[in-house]
Design an enzyme around this catalytic site. Structure first.
Site, PDB file in Angstrom:
ATOM      1  N   ASP A  15     -45.781  72.915 -17.202  1.00 28.83           N
ATOM      2  CA  ASP A  15     -46.254  73.107 -18.582  1.00 28.83           C
ATOM      3  C   ASP A  15     -47.380  74.137 -18.738  1.00 28.83           C
ATOM      4  O   ASP A  15     -48.408  73.864 -19.389  1.00 28.83           O
ATOM      5  CB  ASP A  15     -46.709  71.754 -19.177  1.00 28.83           C
ATOM      6  N   ASP A  55     -42.760  71.966 -21.771  1.00 30.02           N
ATOM      7  CA  ASP A  55     -42.785  70.903 -22.778  1.00 30.02           C
ATOM      8  C   ASP A  55     -42.124  71.477 -24.036  1.00 30.02           C
ATOM      9  O   ASP A  55     -42.521  72.563 -24.499  1.00 30.02           O
ATOM     10  CB  ASP A  55     -44.250  70.515 -23.025  1.00 30.02           C
ATOM     11  N   HIS A  57     -40.721  70.112 -27.569  1.00 27.88           N
ATOM     12  CA  HIS A  57     -40.494  68.999 -28.488  1.00 27.88           C
ATOM     13  C   HIS A  57     -39.874  69.435 -29.812  1.00 27.88           C
ATOM     14  O   HIS A  57     -40.259  70.469 -30.364  1.00 27.88           O
ATOM     15  CB  HIS A  57     -41.838  68.327 -28.824  1.00 27.88           C
ATOM     16  N   HIS A  61     -41.522  64.951 -33.261  1.00 32.82           N
ATOM     17  CA  HIS A  61     -41.466  64.162 -32.027  1.00 32.82           C
ATOM     18  C   HIS A  61     -42.306  62.889 -32.147  1.00 32.82           C
ATOM     19  O   HIS A  61     -43.394  62.910 -32.730  1.00 32.82           O
ATOM     20  CB  HIS A  61     -41.954  65.005 -30.842  1.00 32.82           C
ATOM     21  N   HIS A  90     -47.645  69.652 -30.753  1.00 39.08           N
ATOM     22  CA  HIS A  90     -47.779  70.678 -29.704  1.00 39.08           C
ATOM     23  C   HIS A  90     -46.407  71.031 -29.145  1.00 39.08           C
ATOM     24  O   HIS A  90     -45.483  70.223 -29.209  1.00 39.08           O
ATOM     25  CB  HIS A  90     -48.692  70.178 -28.568  1.00 39.08           C
ATOM     26  N   LYS A 115     -38.449  69.722 -21.209  1.00 36.38           N
ATOM     27  CA  LYS A 115     -38.572  68.257 -21.248  1.00 36.38           C
ATOM     28  C   LYS A 115     -39.219  67.820 -22.558  1.00 36.38           C
ATOM     29  O   LYS A 115     -39.873  68.614 -23.228  1.00 36.38           O
ATOM     30  CB  LYS A 115     -39.365  67.755 -20.036  1.00 36.38           C
ATOM     31  N   CYS A 164     -49.122  65.345 -17.212  1.00 39.92           N
ATOM     32  CA  CYS A 164     -47.797  65.729 -16.722  1.00 39.92           C
ATOM     33  C   CYS A 164     -47.787  66.105 -15.246  1.00 39.92           C
ATOM     34  O   CYS A 164     -46.791  65.854 -14.554  1.00 39.92           O
ATOM     35  CB  CYS A 164     -47.219  66.841 -17.581  1.00 39.92           C
TER      36      CYS A 164
HETATM   37  C1  VGL Z   1     -48.661  66.956 -21.704  1.00 39.33           C
HETATM   38  C2  VGL Z   1     -49.480  65.493 -23.251  1.00 39.33           C
HETATM   39  C3  VGL Z   1     -48.356  65.642 -24.019  1.00 39.33           C
HETATM   40  C4  VGL Z   1     -48.848  67.685 -20.415  1.00 39.33           C
HETATM   41  C5  VGL Z   1     -47.523  67.126 -22.469  1.00 39.33           C
HETATM   42  O1  VGL Z   1     -48.212  68.726 -20.207  1.00 39.33           O
HETATM   43  O2  VGL Z   1     -49.646  67.207 -19.596  1.00 39.33           O
HETATM   44  N1  VGL Z   1     -49.622  66.145 -22.101  1.00 39.33           N
HETATM   45  N2  VGL Z   1     -47.386  66.465 -23.617  1.00 39.33           N
HETATM   46 ZN    ZN Z   2     -45.829  66.921 -24.942  1.00 40.79          ZN
END
Ligand code: VGL
Ligand code: ZN
Length: 209
Positions: A15, A55, A57, A61, A90, A115, A164
């Protein structure tokens, strides 16, 4: 000369996206400090197998606080019977904040794994989604993809250290891979999470450094 890691060792970059950088929608503390180091690792072709996660979404979401009346970001609610931290909107599919970081040359990535694409299910780990409505945590297929390529060791880096990247490292270990957590190439959503993150890694027997 930079050492090239053995063919059984893969790098997973988690990410590395503008929304997790300072000024982004869900900024990690000092998130951009790790970008040059990761860019160098990839440019030097230190790893023969590289996986990047993204990431990704849909706009409504279930992990977004805005979807839950009366809730604000960083509150924890029960979602599908499991604790779910609510986040600011996000990494919405197709938006600039969801791109892979443009300061890195991603051309050597063998797999870009998106994801969190299902509206009702969050997905922190690269290996498995979080709990869904039916209580299961479906695989993303990554463990099989790595095994079929002879990978036995994974090194993990990226964002966020306490979310993550941690979940990815824990699942990699649970799947039977040797895991190294490249601590200096991660940054947290919350620096207060560093001590618990280290404890969780130590408890799982995951190498740090
Ligand atoms: C993440 C919170 C929500 C991450 C992703 O990449 O750590 N954290 N979505
Ligand atoms: Zn996320």
């Amino acid at each position: 000369m930079d050492v090239v890691f053995p063919a059984d060792t893969a790098l997973i970059v988690v990410d590395l996206q503008p929304d997790f950088m300072p000024g982004g929608a869900l900024a990690c503390f000092e998130g951009d400090a790790i970008v040059p180091g990761i860019a160098r690792l990839l440019a030097a072709r230190r790893y023969q197998t590289v996986v990047a996660t993204q990431d990704w979404h849909p706009p409504a979401h279930a992990s977004f606080a805005a979807q839950h009346a009366g809730q604000v970001p960083f509150q924890v609610i029960a979602l599908h019977g499991q604790p779910q931290t609510l986040w600011p909107d996000h990494c919405v599919q197709g938006t600039p904040g969801a791109e892979l970081d443009p300061r890195v040359d991603w051309s050597c990535a063998d797999l870009i794994l998106r994801k969190g694409t299902r509206a009702q299910v969050d997905s922190y780990s690269a290996f498995r989604e979080n709990h869904g409505p039916d209580g299961t945590r479906p695989s993303t297929g990554l463990a099989g993809w790595l095994r079929e390529r002879g990978i036995a060791q994974v090194h993990v880096c990226g964002l966020a250290r306490d979310v993550c990247v941690l979940w990815t490292a824990q699942d990699a270990q649970a799947e039977g891979f040797g895991v190294r957590f490249l601590w200096e190439l991660t940054r947290p959503v919350s620096p207060a999470g560093d001590a618990p993150t280290r404890e969780a890694l130590q408890q799982a027997g995951i190498a740090i450094g």
